[in-house]
Write a protein that holds these residues in place. Structure first.
Motif, PDB file in Angstrom:
ATOM      1  N   LEU A 519       0.822  -1.215   0.000  1.00 51.98           N
ATOM      2  CA  LEU A 519       0.000   0.000   0.000  1.00 51.98           C
ATOM      3  C   LEU A 519       0.854   1.262   0.000  1.00 51.98           C
ATOM      4  CD1 LEU A 519      -2.839  -0.930   2.507  1.00 51.98           C
ATOM      5  CD2 LEU A 519      -2.939  -0.897   0.019  1.00 51.98           C
ATOM      6  N   GLN A 520       2.112   1.128   0.420  1.00 55.95           N
ATOM      7  CA  GLN A 520       2.962   2.314   0.440  1.00 55.95           C
ATOM      8  C   GLN A 520       3.175   2.872  -0.966  1.00 55.95           C
ATOM      9  OE1 GLN A 520       6.712   2.754   0.011  1.00 55.95           O
ATOM     10  NE2 GLN A 520       7.258   0.762  -0.800  1.00 55.95           N
ATOM     11  N   GLU A 523      -1.031   6.300  -3.674  1.00 56.84           N
ATOM     12  CA  GLU A 523      -1.272   7.619  -3.100  1.00 56.84           C
ATOM     13  C   GLU A 523      -2.572   7.609  -2.312  1.00 56.84           C
ATOM     14  OE1 GLU A 523      -0.964  11.078  -5.646  1.00 56.84           O
ATOM     15  OE2 GLU A 523       0.408   9.953  -6.928  1.00 56.84           O
ATOM     16  N   PRO A 524      -2.635   8.399  -1.224  1.00 53.53           N
ATOM     17  CA  PRO A 524      -3.864   8.425  -0.420  1.00 53.53           C
ATOM     18  C   PRO A 524      -5.093   8.707  -1.283  1.00 53.53           C
ATOM     19  CG  PRO A 524      -2.114   9.648   0.670  1.00 53.53           C
ATOM     20  CD  PRO A 524      -1.578   9.245  -0.676  1.00 53.53           C
ATOM     21  N   GLY A 525      -6.142   7.936  -1.051  1.00 53.78           N
ATOM     22  CA  GLY A 525      -7.388   8.149  -1.783  1.00 53.78           C
ATOM     23  C   GLY A 525      -7.497   7.395  -3.091  1.00 53.78           C
ATOM     24  N   TYR A 602     -11.664  -8.154  -4.189  1.00 58.83           N
ATOM     25  CA  TYR A 602     -10.445  -8.301  -3.372  1.00 58.83           C
ATOM     26  C   TYR A 602      -9.253  -7.438  -3.813  1.00 58.83           C
ATOM     27  CZ  TYR A 602     -12.859 -12.386  -1.526  1.00 58.83           C
ATOM     28  OH  TYR A 602     -13.772 -13.197  -0.933  1.00 58.83           O
ATOM     29  N   ALA A 603      -9.246  -6.960  -5.049  1.00 62.74           N
ATOM     30  CA  ALA A 603      -7.981  -6.465  -5.593  1.00 62.74           C
ATOM     31  C   ALA A 603      -7.896  -4.957  -5.778  1.00 62.74           C
ATOM     32  CB  ALA A 603      -7.705  -7.155  -6.929  1.00 62.74           C
ATOM     33  N   ASP A 607      -8.183   0.101   2.262  1.00 59.76           N
ATOM     34  CA  ASP A 607      -8.679   0.528   3.571  1.00 59.76           C
ATOM     35  C   ASP A 607      -7.921   1.796   3.963  1.00 59.76           C
ATOM     36  OD1 ASP A 607      -9.010   1.042   6.244  1.00 59.76           O
ATOM     37  OD2 ASP A 607      -8.636  -1.004   6.925  1.00 59.76           O
ATOM     38  N   PRO A 608      -8.626   2.950   4.008  1.00 60.28           N
ATOM     39  CA  PRO A 608      -7.911   4.222   4.191  1.00 60.28           C
ATOM     40  C   PRO A 608      -7.140   4.306   5.504  1.00 60.28           C
ATOM     41  CG  PRO A 608     -10.315   4.559   4.162  1.00 60.28           C
ATOM     42  CD  PRO A 608     -10.075   3.114   3.847  1.00 60.28           C
TER      43      PRO A 608
END
Ligand code: ZN
Length: 666
Positions: A519-520, A523-525, A602-603, A607-608
């Motif tokens: 997840l890193q 980008e957020p959102g 699933y892909a 999850d924020p």
């Protein structure tokens, strides 16, 4: 279909082990070249280049020239204003005579480095356009100060809009369901046509009864003629990119003279023929000859190969990799290949979807000599080609693991703190230290040598039936095949592993990556979009959900940090087997609806809250999300008659110097 890109976090995890095989670590070699934004640029060694014969060095030299000659093709495929924009940015960069420590210049330089790395204005992985952190006014002032001859013939307004307007050509490859993927994608493989026009065009063109179909659209741009009819423009001599392809061909013809044997010579000559005619039948003939060349030490890829750059997955992005076999390390993959039928016969899928006879799965470990086009600077660590399903089924495929690249990643990652931050306990960290390097390499070998080549389509099933989800599901299939067999006692029996618990290292890393650490890179959102990331999320989250009742694995919060604990590795393996059975069924039956449902469930979503946490924890470490490479420089020495007498390899060229040199020489 077949490109295994590296996971930064995956390889970051292989912290403590030095190169265990093949290539001894050279203590004095500096792998780190440059660092900016989310990118680190490394260099790689080419061990044993000196051991090649003079003719093999000549062959490598001309193939590397043919590789570098295609660079601008990819830039143009990635966006129709990329080359003009690059020219302008480089002119400003090289003519700048102000303070190079000025913040605005620094921001400009960083931007240019990002653009170079992405072969265009869109991030190579997220596909989003870069956001410049310098002003348009600053750039315009620099441009206006350029010598007049550099400013002629450029549509500045368009270039400025391309750089500075975030809404203009915002995404290179858009995969969002429900949108016109052609119109909303900035890539340059289509021109003035809609997705529906393209799909109708190919639906009319495709002969679904053809058992040996060509790869439609692989080397073309689809557009409309003066009368509004949809047409294809071919990439070939006399067609699109003619000048670049002529230079590629010129070097391939020189390389052909030093081919190691008749099969390799035929391979090169057929590729030349294909570049001259654009005929996809010739490309298939070339691919078959290429797949059959298992004896040459030197090998190469050169052409329009992978279709991730096309939202419809048809047109190939231009790429080239020149390499030679790492004989010692290849014993590992040859063992797997020699047992390919055993793996196929025991795979946890419905027997009717298995291949009764696995043909010619050839596999080797290679040393990359040059990376080019879509394989540069970000590069795959494994490759399995050709992509055409019928060729793979009837003639087999060639699979490689690029070990001097994985070795460089590994060496560059030592002591970066990742394990301490993300791996739950000391025992698991020890397991990773001891076994992750070898199980990670084996995972790549299994994925490439056996995973992609396994299974078969039911009669009449369109190989493109899974459409936009095809790449994700294909990578899922190959990864699951690899994960399932990593835990098989067969690997111990074959002498590939020496500890029945070794596989747990890769299992832990894989689940950690798919559930959390990858997840890193988002980008957020944003959603998960890239095919390999989707595949890893799909596998990890599906296993998490289906293992919940038996407490196979759990994610717990300790001191505010989410931790992954795997309680039952044996059951996790069973889950991988079960999902493999279903993914193989989806591929074999062309069950688009079931494939889409798995991907959507699933892909894709993030999850924020977990995402925020992962980004925060990463920010305390100094780990670049993405890495790529500069190439070595090969210098040929010639005699009076123009024959190469030796080829020298040098590793000292920096990132900026290499990019500027490529732009001026190729
Ligand atoms: Zn793959």
């Amino acid at each position: 279909m077949s490109k295994l890109t590296t996971m930064a976090s995956c390889l970051a995890l292989t912290a403590a082990l030095t190169a265990c095989k093949g290539t001894p670590a050279n203590e004095t070699f500096d792998y780190h070249v440059d660092r900016f934004e989310d990118i680190e640029v490394l260099r790689y060694r080419v061990p044993d280049f000196e051991s090649l014969s003079l003719d093999q060095k000549r062959l490598v030299y001309y193939l590397t020239e043919a590789a570098l000659a295609g660079r601008d093709i990819l830039w143009d495929q990635n966006g129709k204003y990329n080359l003009n924009t690059r020219q302008l940015l480089e002119d400003v960069y090289t003519h700048y005579d102000g303070d190079r420590e000025d913040p605005e210049f620094k921001a400009f330089e960083t931007y240019l480095k990002q653009v170079w790395f992405a072969n265009g204005l869109h991030h190579h992985y997220s596909m989003d356009k870069f956001t410049p952190k310098f002003s348009q006014a600053w750039l315009e002032a620099r441009v206006n100060a350029l010598p007049l001859e550099l400013r002629n013939g450029l549509d500045f307004d368009l270039v400025y809009q391309y750089i500075f307007d975030p809404a203009f050509m915002a995404k290179r490859v858009n995969q969002a369901a429900g949108e016109d993927l052609i119109v909303t994608s900035a890539m340059n493989m289509y021109d003035r046509v809609t997705q529906k026009q393209v799909e109708d065009y190919y639906a009319a063109l495709k002969d679904t009864t053809d058992l040996t179909p060509v790869s439609y659209g692989l080397n073309t741009r689809v557009t409309v003629d003066a009368n509004g009819n949809v047409i294809e423009q071919q990439y070939k001599i006399g067609g699109l990119y003619s000048d670049k392809i002529e230079r590629i061909v010129e070097n391939l013809e020189k390389a052909s003279r030093y081919a190691e044997n008749d099969v390799q010579k035929k391979t090169i000559d057929q590729l030349v023929e294909y570049y001259r005619t654009g005929d996809l039948r010739t490309f298939d003939e070339y691919s078959i000859t290429w797949a059959g060349d298992t004896l040459s030490r030197v090998d190469f890829i050169n052409g329009f190969i992978e279709s991730y750059g096309d939202p419809l997955g048809m047109t190939g992005s231009w790429e080239s990799i020149v390499n030679f076999k790492n004989n010692e390390a290849s014993e590992r993959t040859e063992t797997l290949s020699a047992n390919a039928q055993w793996f196929e016969d025991h795979s946890p899928v419905d027997p009717k979807y298995r291949k009764p006879e696995v043909k010619g799965v050839s596999a080797k470990v290679i040393t990359a000599a040059i990376l080019a086009g879509d394989a540069y600077p970000a590069t795959p660590i494994g490759i399995n080609l050709p992509n055409a399903n019928w060729i793979r089924a009837q003639h087999g495929s060639k699979s490689v693991t690029i070990e001097n690249i994985t070795q460089a990643y590994d060496a560059a990652s030592h002591g970066n703190g990742f394990n301490e931050e993300f791996v739950h306990d000391e025992a698991t960290r020890k397991l990773l230290d001891d076994y992750l390097f070898i199980t990670d390499n084996l995972h790549t070998d299994l994925h490439e040598c056996l995973g992609h080549g396994s299974g078969r389509l039911m009669p009449g099933v369109d190989p493109d039936a899974l459409k936009a989800h095809g790449s994700t599901l294909e990578e899922t299939r190959a990864d699951l095949f690899a994960l399932y067999y990593l835990a098989d006692p067969k690997l111990i029996e074959l002498g590939l592993l020496d500890n029945p618990d070794a596989y747990k290292a890769e299992y832990y890393k894989y689940m950690l990556n798919g559930l959390m650490t990858q997840l890193q890179r988002i980008e957020p959102g944003k959603d998960i979009e890239e095919a390999h990331m989707r595949n890893r999320a799909l596998i990890a989250r599906w296993a998490m959900e289906h293992g919940a009742a038996d407490n196979v694995l759990e994610m717990v919060k300790e001191n505010g940090k989410t931790q992954l604990i795997i309680n039952d590795y044996g059951k996790l393996r069973e889950l991988f087997g079960r999902l493999l059975g279903e993914i193989q069924r989806i591929k074999s039956e062309g069950d688009y609806a079931a494939g889409e449902a798995l991907v959507e469930q699933y892909a894709v979503k993030v999850d924020p809250e977990l995402h925020r946490e992962i980004l925060e924890r990463y920010s305390t470490l100094s780990i670049p999300p993405y890495r790529g490479f500069v190439n070595p420089v090969y210098t040929a020495e010639f005699d009076a008659d123009g024959n190469i007498t030796d080829v020298k390899v040098d590793y000292t060229e920096g990132y900026v110097d290499q990019m500027l040199r490529y732009s001026s020489q190729y």
